[in-house]
Design a protein around this motif. Structure first.
Motif, PDB file in Angstrom:
ATOM      1  N   LEU A  60      18.182 -10.466  43.740  1.00  0.00           N
ATOM      2  CA  LEU A  60      17.604  -9.810  44.914  1.00  0.00           C
ATOM      3  C   LEU A  60      16.750  -8.613  44.497  1.00  0.00           C
ATOM      4  CD1 LEU A  60      17.324  -9.534  47.950  1.00  0.00           C
ATOM      5  CD2 LEU A  60      19.516  -8.337  47.999  1.00  0.00           C
ATOM      6  N   THR A  61      17.297  -7.785  43.633  1.00  0.00           N
ATOM      7  CA  THR A  61      16.539  -6.635  43.136  1.00  0.00           C
ATOM      8  C   THR A  61      15.291  -7.097  42.393  1.00  0.00           C
ATOM      9  OG1 THR A  61      18.638  -5.500  42.829  1.00  0.00           O
ATOM     10  CG2 THR A  61      16.720  -4.550  41.719  1.00  0.00           C
ATOM     11  N   ASN A  62      15.455  -8.085  41.518  1.00  0.00           N
ATOM     12  CA  ASN A  62      14.316  -8.511  40.694  1.00  0.00           C
ATOM     13  C   ASN A  62      13.227  -9.192  41.520  1.00  0.00           C
ATOM     14  OD1 ASN A  62      15.645  -7.445  38.552  1.00  0.00           O
ATOM     15  ND2 ASN A  62      15.917  -9.356  37.433  1.00  0.00           N
ATOM     16  N   SER A  63      13.610  -9.953  42.541  1.00  0.00           N
ATOM     17  CA  SER A  63      12.567 -10.598  43.342  1.00  0.00           C
ATOM     18  C   SER A  63      11.832  -9.561  44.201  1.00  0.00           C
ATOM     19  CB  SER A  63      13.133 -11.747  44.170  1.00  0.00           C
ATOM     20  OG  SER A  63      14.186 -11.321  44.987  1.00  0.00           O
ATOM     21  N   ALA A  64      12.572  -8.564  44.708  1.00  0.00           N
ATOM     22  CA  ALA A  64      11.912  -7.499  45.480  1.00  0.00           C
ATOM     23  C   ALA A  64      10.943  -6.721  44.592  1.00  0.00           C
ATOM     24  CB  ALA A  64      12.970  -6.561  46.078  1.00  0.00           C
ATOM     25  N   GLN A  65      11.405  -6.378  43.393  1.00  0.00           N
ATOM     26  CA  GLN A  65      10.541  -5.625  42.466  1.00  0.00           C
ATOM     27  C   GLN A  65       9.320  -6.446  42.049  1.00  0.00           C
ATOM     28  OE1 GLN A  65      10.965  -2.502  42.240  1.00  0.00           O
ATOM     29  NE2 GLN A  65      12.514  -1.914  40.739  1.00  0.00           N
ATOM     30  N   THR A  66       9.523  -7.732  41.807  1.00  0.00           N
ATOM     31  CA  THR A  66       8.424  -8.575  41.316  1.00  0.00           C
ATOM     32  C   THR A  66       7.318  -8.701  42.356  1.00  0.00           C
ATOM     33  OG1 THR A  66       9.890  -9.798  39.835  1.00  0.00           O
ATOM     34  CG2 THR A  66       7.832 -10.885  40.465  1.00  0.00           C
ATOM     35  N   CYS A  67       7.678  -8.933  43.617  1.00  0.00           N
ATOM     36  CA  CYS A  67       6.590  -9.087  44.600  1.00  0.00           C
ATOM     37  C   CYS A  67       5.925  -7.743  44.894  1.00  0.00           C
ATOM     38  CB  CYS A  67       7.019  -9.860  45.842  1.00  0.00           C
ATOM     39  SG  CYS A  67       8.331  -9.177  46.810  1.00  0.00           S
ATOM     40  N   ALA A  68       6.681  -6.650  44.861  1.00  0.00           N
ATOM     41  CA  ALA A  68       6.055  -5.330  45.055  1.00  0.00           C
ATOM     42  C   ALA A  68       5.097  -5.026  43.900  1.00  0.00           C
ATOM     43  CB  ALA A  68       7.128  -4.250  45.161  1.00  0.00           C
ATOM     44  N   PHE A  69       5.513  -5.358  42.683  1.00  0.00           N
ATOM     45  CA  PHE A  69       4.673  -5.113  41.499  1.00  0.00           C
ATOM     46  C   PHE A  69       3.374  -5.912  41.573  1.00  0.00           C
ATOM     47  CE2 PHE A  69       3.609  -6.411  37.092  1.00  0.00           C
ATOM     48  CZ  PHE A  69       3.347  -5.163  36.546  1.00  0.00           C
ATOM     49  N   ILE A  70       3.481  -7.186  41.931  1.00  0.00           N
ATOM     50  CA  ILE A  70       2.280  -8.029  42.004  1.00  0.00           C
ATOM     51  C   ILE A  70       1.335  -7.516  43.089  1.00  0.00           C
ATOM     52  CG2 ILE A  70       1.479 -10.352  42.628  1.00  0.00           C
ATOM     53  CD1 ILE A  70       3.914 -11.457  41.093  1.00  0.00           C
ATOM     54  N   MET A  71       1.891  -7.162  44.247  1.00  0.00           N
ATOM     55  CA  MET A  71       1.047  -6.649  45.340  1.00  0.00           C
ATOM     56  C   MET A  71       0.323  -5.374  44.924  1.00  0.00           C
ATOM     57  SD  MET A  71       0.001  -7.405  48.261  1.00  0.00           S
ATOM     58  CE  MET A  71       0.476  -7.682  49.949  1.00  0.00           C
ATOM     59  N   GLN A  72       1.025  -4.548  44.146  1.00  0.00           N
ATOM     60  CA  GLN A  72       0.462  -3.272  43.703  1.00  0.00           C
ATOM     61  C   GLN A  72      -0.637  -3.467  42.654  1.00  0.00           C
ATOM     62  OE1 GLN A  72       1.839  -0.410  44.979  1.00  0.00           O
ATOM     63  NE2 GLN A  72       0.228   0.786  43.987  1.00  0.00           N
ATOM     64  N   GLU A  73      -0.450  -4.412  41.760  1.00  0.00           N
ATOM     65  CA  GLU A  73      -1.290  -4.499  40.551  1.00  0.00           C
ATOM     66  C   GLU A  73      -2.438  -5.495  40.653  1.00  0.00           C
ATOM     67  OE1 GLU A  73      -1.123  -2.468  38.053  1.00  0.00           O
ATOM     68  OE2 GLU A  73       0.659  -1.443  38.828  1.00  0.00           O
ATOM     69  N   ILE A  74      -2.324  -6.478  41.543  1.00  0.00           N
ATOM     70  CA  ILE A  74      -3.348  -7.530  41.578  1.00  0.00           C
ATOM     71  C   ILE A  74      -4.182  -7.357  42.849  1.00  0.00           C
ATOM     72  CG2 ILE A  74      -3.719 -10.036  41.636  1.00  0.00           C
ATOM     73  CD1 ILE A  74      -1.234 -10.338  39.913  1.00  0.00           C
ATOM     74  N   PRO A  75      -5.496  -7.218  42.689  1.00  0.00           N
ATOM     75  CA  PRO A  75      -6.339  -6.939  43.855  1.00  0.00           C
ATOM     76  C   PRO A  75      -6.541  -8.164  44.760  1.00  0.00           C
ATOM     77  CG  PRO A  75      -7.649  -6.940  41.828  1.00  0.00           C
ATOM     78  CD  PRO A  75      -6.233  -7.151  41.416  1.00  0.00           C
ATOM     79  N   ASP A  76      -6.931  -7.876  45.989  1.00  0.00           N
ATOM     80  CA  ASP A  76      -7.336  -8.897  46.970  1.00  0.00           C
ATOM     81  C   ASP A  76      -6.202  -9.846  47.350  1.00  0.00           C
ATOM     82  OD1 ASP A  76      -9.984  -7.947  47.072  1.00  0.00           O
ATOM     83  OD2 ASP A  76     -10.459  -9.029  45.227  1.00  0.00           O
ATOM     84  N   LEU A  77      -5.027  -9.286  47.589  1.00  0.00           N
ATOM     85  CA  LEU A  77      -3.912 -10.076  48.113  1.00  0.00           C
ATOM     86  C   LEU A  77      -3.513  -9.500  49.470  1.00  0.00           C
ATOM     87  CD1 LEU A  77      -1.641 -10.268  44.919  1.00  0.00           C
ATOM     88  CD2 LEU A  77      -3.380 -11.908  45.670  1.00  0.00           C
ATOM     89  N   ASN A  78      -3.135 -10.362  50.398  1.00  0.00           N
ATOM     90  CA  ASN A  78      -2.614  -9.850  51.665  1.00  0.00           C
ATOM     91  C   ASN A  78      -1.149 -10.207  51.895  1.00  0.00           C
ATOM     92  OD1 ASN A  78      -3.678 -12.524  52.063  1.00  0.00           O
ATOM     93  ND2 ASN A  78      -3.282 -12.280  54.253  1.00  0.00           N
ATOM     94  N   TRP A  79      -0.587 -11.055  50.999  1.00  0.00           N
ATOM     95  CA  TRP A  79       0.831 -11.394  51.132  1.00  0.00           C
ATOM     96  C   TRP A  79       1.332 -11.901  49.790  1.00  0.00           C
ATOM     97  CZ3 TRP A  79       4.825 -14.941  50.967  1.00  0.00           C
ATOM     98  CH2 TRP A  79       5.931 -14.682  51.800  1.00  0.00           C
ATOM     99  N   VAL A  80       2.508 -11.436  49.383  1.00  0.00           N
ATOM    100  CA  VAL A  80       3.178 -11.933  48.177  1.00  0.00           C
ATOM    101  C   VAL A  80       4.664 -12.015  48.475  1.00  0.00           C
ATOM    102  CG1 VAL A  80       3.696 -11.575  45.723  1.00  0.00           C
ATOM    103  CG2 VAL A  80       1.559 -10.682  46.671  1.00  0.00           C
ATOM    104  N   GLY A  81       5.281 -13.166  48.235  1.00  0.00           N
ATOM    105  CA  GLY A  81       6.715 -13.205  48.486  1.00  0.00           C
ATOM    106  C   GLY A  81       7.383 -14.451  47.961  1.00  0.00           C
ATOM    107  N   PHE A  82       8.709 -14.405  48.060  1.00  0.00           N
ATOM    108  CA  PHE A  82       9.546 -15.502  47.581  1.00  0.00           C
ATOM    109  C   PHE A  82      10.049 -16.317  48.774  1.00  0.00           C
ATOM    110  CE2 PHE A  82       9.620 -12.525  44.145  1.00  0.00           C
ATOM    111  CZ  PHE A  82       9.809 -13.269  42.997  1.00  0.00           C
TER     112      PHE A  82
END
Ligand code: SME
Length: 152
Positions: free
Chosen positions: A22-44
């Motif tokens: 749970l922690t790792n999936s929350a961190q992973t999608c927050a990290f991707i949203m933060q670091e990769i441009p031009d996204l409007n949704w990232v999730g599991f």
């Protein structure tokens, strides 16, 4: 400037310093949203019952839940256990529109010993946003997530 996915993979490894899904999936999608441009949704989406995907941790607007394996881009990734890269979601007949702003989509399956645990879904407002290098880079980030997480 091209995205340095090798650097992002090392940063994600450092971020995932425990093994809880749970922690790792929350961190992973927050990290991707933060670091990769031009996204409007990232999730599991998680397989918590047979042939159905349940919404898990995500970044972005509230999203569709549940998604049967039979439907949409996420369902295709779950059924085939193959990454789905779509330049224009409006050209996909059974695409599930959660947000009218989404135009391109990348869905990477997450499997353990051949069993589908879930998928990681990225949406972009930019048509053709994901090229082969993006696909390989995001797949490498998913590999880091799998390697550093206890996925029962
Ligand atoms: N568009 C996806 C549904 C999930 S949302 O994009 C968050 C699909 O067709 O499976």
């Amino acid at each position: 400037m091209p995205i340095d996915y090798a650097l992002l993979a090392r940063q994600l490894e450092a971020l995932l310093d425990g093994r809880d899904w749970l922690t790792n999936s929350a961190q992973t999608c927050a990290f991707i949203m933060q670091e990769i441009p031009d996204l409007n949704w990232v999730g599991f989406y998680l397989q918590r019952q047979p042939e159905v995907l349940s919404l898990g941790p995500f970044q972005g607007k509230p999203a569709c839940h549940p998604i049967p394996f039979a439907k949409g881009v996420c369902g295709a990734a779950a059924r085939t256990q193959q990454t789905q890269r779509v330049d224009d979601v409006h050209a996909v007949a059974d695409h599930i529109a959660c947000d009218a702003a989404s135009n391109a989509e990348l869905v990477v399956p997450i499997s353990v010993n051949g069993h589908l645990w879930g998928v990681l879904d990225l949406d972009s407002p930019v048509k053709g946003r994901f090229n082969a290098a993006d696909q390989a880079g995001i797949e490498a980030l998913v590999a880091v997530f799998i390697e550093r997480t206890d996925l029962a």
